[in-house]
Design a protein around this motif. Structure first.
Motif, mmCIF file in Angstrom:
data_model
loop_
_atom_site.group_PDB
_atom_site.id
_atom_site.type_symbol
_atom_site.label_atom_id
_atom_site.label_comp_id
_atom_site.label_asym_id
_atom_site.label_seq_id
_atom_site.Cartn_x
_atom_site.Cartn_y
_atom_site.Cartn_z
ATOM 1 N N THR A 93 8.584 -11.146 39.042
ATOM 2 C CA THR A 93 8.963 -11.797 37.785
ATOM 3 C C THR A 93 9.628 -10.814 36.839
ATOM 4 O OG1 THR A 93 7.204 -13.446 37.984
ATOM 5 C CG2 THR A 93 8.102 -13.056 35.791
ATOM 6 N N HIS A 94 8.994 -9.676 36.620
ATOM 7 C CA HIS A 94 9.569 -8.661 35.740
ATOM 8 C C HIS A 94 10.903 -8.171 36.272
ATOM 9 C CE1 HIS A 94 5.275 -7.455 34.167
ATOM 10 N NE2 HIS A 94 5.587 -8.721 33.931
ATOM 11 N N ARG A 95 10.954 -7.921 37.583
ATOM 12 C CA ARG A 95 12.189 -7.420 38.192
ATOM 13 C C ARG A 95 13.316 -8.442 38.043
ATOM 14 N NH1 ARG A 95 14.020 -3.802 42.371
ATOM 15 N NH2 ARG A 95 11.986 -2.781 42.381
ATOM 16 N N THR A 96 13.000 -9.720 38.210
ATOM 17 C CA THR A 96 14.027 -10.760 38.112
ATOM 18 C C THR A 96 14.636 -10.808 36.718
ATOM 19 O OG1 THR A 96 13.014 -12.101 39.844
ATOM 20 C CG2 THR A 96 14.444 -13.243 38.281
ATOM 21 N N VAL A 97 13.797 -10.715 35.686
ATOM 22 C CA VAL A 97 14.327 -10.739 34.321
ATOM 23 C C VAL A 97 15.223 -9.525 34.080
ATOM 24 C CG1 VAL A 97 13.747 -10.655 31.868
ATOM 25 C CG2 VAL A 97 12.447 -12.128 33.406
ATOM 26 N N LEU A 98 14.802 -8.354 34.529
ATOM 27 C CA LEU A 98 15.639 -7.155 34.380
ATOM 28 C C LEU A 98 16.963 -7.322 35.116
ATOM 29 C CD1 LEU A 98 12.973 -4.319 34.802
ATOM 30 C CD2 LEU A 98 14.045 -5.089 32.675
ATOM 31 N N GLU A 99 16.934 -7.917 36.296
ATOM 32 C CA GLU A 99 18.175 -8.161 37.050
ATOM 33 C C GLU A 99 19.090 -9.112 36.289
ATOM 34 O OE1 GLU A 99 16.632 -9.637 40.729
ATOM 35 O OE2 GLU A 99 16.763 -7.681 41.730
ATOM 36 N N ARG A 100 18.531 -10.174 35.734
ATOM 37 C CA ARG A 100 19.353 -11.155 35.016
ATOM 38 C C ARG A 100 19.933 -10.570 33.728
ATOM 39 N NH1 ARG A 100 15.712 -16.722 36.001
ATOM 40 N NH2 ARG A 100 15.913 -16.660 38.282
ATOM 41 N N MET A 101 19.301 -9.547 33.217
ATOM 42 C CA MET A 101 19.825 -8.845 32.035
ATOM 43 C C MET A 101 20.854 -7.782 32.422
ATOM 44 S SD MET A 101 16.314 -8.270 29.824
ATOM 45 C CE MET A 101 17.133 -7.836 28.276
ATOM 46 N N GLY A 102 20.976 -7.506 33.707
ATOM 47 C CA GLY A 102 21.847 -6.420 34.135
ATOM 48 C C GLY A 102 21.284 -5.051 33.809
ATOM 49 N N LEU A 103 19.965 -4.976 33.662
ATOM 50 C CA LEU A 103 19.307 -3.742 33.243
ATOM 51 C C LEU A 103 18.586 -3.018 34.369
ATOM 52 C CD1 LEU A 103 17.494 -4.304 29.808
ATOM 53 C CD2 LEU A 103 19.195 -2.572 30.353
ATOM 54 N N LEU A 104 18.405 -3.672 35.494
ATOM 55 C CA LEU A 104 17.520 -3.112 36.508
ATOM 56 C C LEU A 104 17.978 -1.736 36.973
ATOM 57 C CD1 LEU A 104 15.055 -3.373 38.289
ATOM 58 C CD2 LEU A 104 16.464 -4.607 39.959
ATOM 59 N N ASP A 105 19.252 -1.579 37.271
ATOM 60 C CA ASP A 105 19.738 -0.287 37.761
ATOM 61 C C ASP A 105 19.566 0.804 36.702
ATOM 62 O OD1 ASP A 105 20.399 -1.391 40.188
ATOM 63 O OD2 ASP A 105 22.537 -1.612 39.727
ATOM 64 N N ASP A 106 19.808 0.446 35.441
ATOM 65 C CA ASP A 106 19.649 1.426 34.358
ATOM 66 C C ASP A 106 18.185 1.846 34.208
ATOM 67 O OD1 ASP A 106 22.356 1.476 33.624
ATOM 68 O OD2 ASP A 106 22.105 -0.311 32.393
ATOM 69 N N VAL A 107 17.284 0.884 34.322
ATOM 70 C CA VAL A 107 15.859 1.196 34.219
ATOM 71 C C VAL A 107 15.427 2.060 35.400
ATOM 72 C CG1 VAL A 107 13.534 0.193 34.286
ATOM 73 C CG2 VAL A 107 15.283 -0.814 32.824
ATOM 74 N N LEU A 108 15.881 1.701 36.595
ATOM 75 C CA LEU A 108 15.526 2.480 37.778
ATOM 76 C C LEU A 108 16.039 3.916 37.670
ATOM 77 C CD1 LEU A 108 16.162 -0.134 40.613
ATOM 78 C CD2 LEU A 108 13.940 0.734 39.835
ATOM 79 N N ALA A 109 17.218 4.078 37.084
ATOM 80 C CA ALA A 109 17.797 5.421 36.952
ATOM 81 C C ALA A 109 16.996 6.283 35.991
ATOM 82 C CB ALA A 109 19.244 5.318 36.482
ATOM 83 N N ARG A 110 16.241 5.652 35.091
ATOM 84 C CA ARG A 110 15.481 6.407 34.084
ATOM 85 C C ARG A 110 13.979 6.359 34.326
ATOM 86 N NH1 ARG A 110 20.031 4.470 32.261
ATOM 87 N NH2 ARG A 110 21.247 5.519 30.620
ATOM 88 N N GLN A 111 13.564 5.769 35.432
ATOM 89 C CA GLN A 111 12.136 5.638 35.665
ATOM 90 C C GLN A 111 11.480 7.011 35.839
ATOM 91 O OE1 GLN A 111 10.906 3.737 39.331
ATOM 92 N NE2 GLN A 111 12.820 4.294 40.354
ATOM 93 N N THR A 112 10.238 7.079 35.418
ATOM 94 C CA THR A 112 9.508 8.345 35.507
ATOM 95 C C THR A 112 8.961 8.578 36.897
ATOM 96 O OG1 THR A 112 7.452 7.287 34.816
ATOM 97 C CG2 THR A 112 8.846 8.201 33.078
ATOM 98 N N GLY A 113 8.964 7.541 37.738
ATOM 99 C CA GLY A 113 8.419 7.684 39.077
ATOM 100 C C GLY A 113 6.914 7.763 39.019
#
Length: 378
Positions: free
Chosen positions: A51-71
């Motif tokens: 659910t969270h991932r889908t909303v981020l994808e629909r915002m076009g934010l998922l790749d940006d969030v993944l690039a900045r994730q702390t791991g």
């Protein structure tokens, strides 16, 4: 929806996430924020499940969030001598995707700043419905009118206070406080408990994180010296690295203290004013606040679009669609889990993380809570 005017109070996560969708749907959006600028840093926040991932994808934010994730990183629970007692796995502490609150806030701001008006260093002082508008006055700026006002300004929501009533009527204190202290530590993530109090150091970009049991306190939330005094009292006589923490308080570049509490409103909206995020259904520090904010923004904006801007229909649909999902905020407080009140309870909590069966069950429950809503295509 075109040219519907919307005022959003709060520029952390929920407010800019809502601004993103409303601007896309043609609204004229203004975001007002009490702070003079975006707040950098802060603790890590996380997203869990489809659910969270889908909303981020629909915002076009998922790749940006993944690039900045702390791991998401494992955290070792230690005793006063630094001996490892248990390990909290990264998938439990950091969900599926972990990012600092400041980085996420900056991403949302960057996605919306060109299409929305941001006003920093100001706040709402009154809300008055006049016909089909809300007349709004500000601490600094000139009065204005809007079609809709949204309180996305946190557990101590100013908009909720002005539109619904005193905070004491809608916020329940849950017996603990948490603090973030700007003493970055690049070492491994470690956590230490004494009955009724916890302190954690380490992890990517992370300030020291504290949770302690306390009666409800009266203090100025905007005064860092008041926060430091409370922390000194709460952690006096502590072992392990607590003396290091207390010695470093004076030089800490950022100190934040707040209660672990829960918003309890009978309805998310009153007239043309509606609440979003912690103002409506947080903040128990249980790891769901950011997901609830971002998904809630998607649903609220979508229902406004579906209703053609009819706020009554939209707010009712938002409540019907979201209240069941937001009930995770009522499952309890993270305070007793993070800062158990006795040595036996600390030992029991630690044992839970040494049991693969119990840990697996907790992770399954987390996934269930995070995905417990059907996302419409608006």
């Amino acid at each position: 929806m075109k040219h519907t005017t919307v005022l959003i109070s709060g520029a952390s996560i929920a407010g800019p996430a809502l601004a993103f969708w409303l601007a896309r749907y043609g609204c004229d959006v203004t975001v007002v924020e009490r702070a003079p600028a975006l707040r950098p840093g802060g603790q890590a926040v996380d997203f869990k499940g489809a659910t969270h991932r889908t909303v981020l994808e629909r915002m076009g934010l998922l790749d940006d969030v993944l690039a900045r994730q702390t791991g998401g990183h494992d955290q070792t629970i230690v005793d006063a001598n630094g001996k490892a007692l248990a390990v909290i796995p990264g998938e439990f502490t950091g969900g599926e995707i972990e990012i600092t609150r400041g980085d996420l806030s900056a991403l949302l701001y960057d996605k919306t700043a060109a299409r929305c008006e941001y006003v920093f260093g100001d706040s709402v002082t009154s809300l008055t419905e006049v016909g089909e508008k809300v007349h709004v006055t500000f601490a600094s700026g000139a009065p204005r009118t809007f079609d809709i006002v949204v309180g996305a300004d946190g557990i101590h929501s100013n908009v909720r206070r002005l539109a619904f009533g005193p905070e004491a009527d809608y916020v329940k204190f849950l017996g603990h406080y948490y603090a973030l202290v700007g003493l970055p530590d690049d070492g491994d993530a470690v956590m230490y408990n004494e009955p009724g109090r916890m302190v954690a150091f380490g992890g990517p970009k992370s300030p020291a994180f504290l949770v302690f049991r306390s009666p409800e306190l009266r203090y100025d939330r905007y005064d860092p010296e008041a926060a430091k005094a409370i922390i000194r009292t709460a952690y006096r006589g502590g072992k392990w690295r607590i003396p290091e923490l207390l010695d470093g308080l004076d030089g800490a570049d950022d100190v934040y203290l707040d209660s672990i509490s829960r918003s309890e409103v009978p309805a998310y909206a009153k007239g043309r004013v509606v609440l979003l995020g912690d103002a409506a259904y947080g903040n128990t520090l249980g790891g769901f606040g950011t997901g609830l904010a971002v998904v809630g923004a998607y649903v609220l904006a979508g229902e406004l679009k579906a209703a053609g801007g009819d706020h009554r229909a939209a707010f009712a649909a938002y409540e019907a669609a979201f209240r069941g999902y937001a009930k995770v905020s009522k499952q309890g407080s993270a305070g007793p889990f993070l800062a158990p009140g006795s040595r036996s309870r600390i030992a029991l909590r630690n044992w839970m993380f040494r049991s693969s069966w119990l840990l697996g069950l907790m992770l399954k429950m987390t996934d269930k809570f995070a995905t417990g809503i059907d996302l419409k295509r608006y």
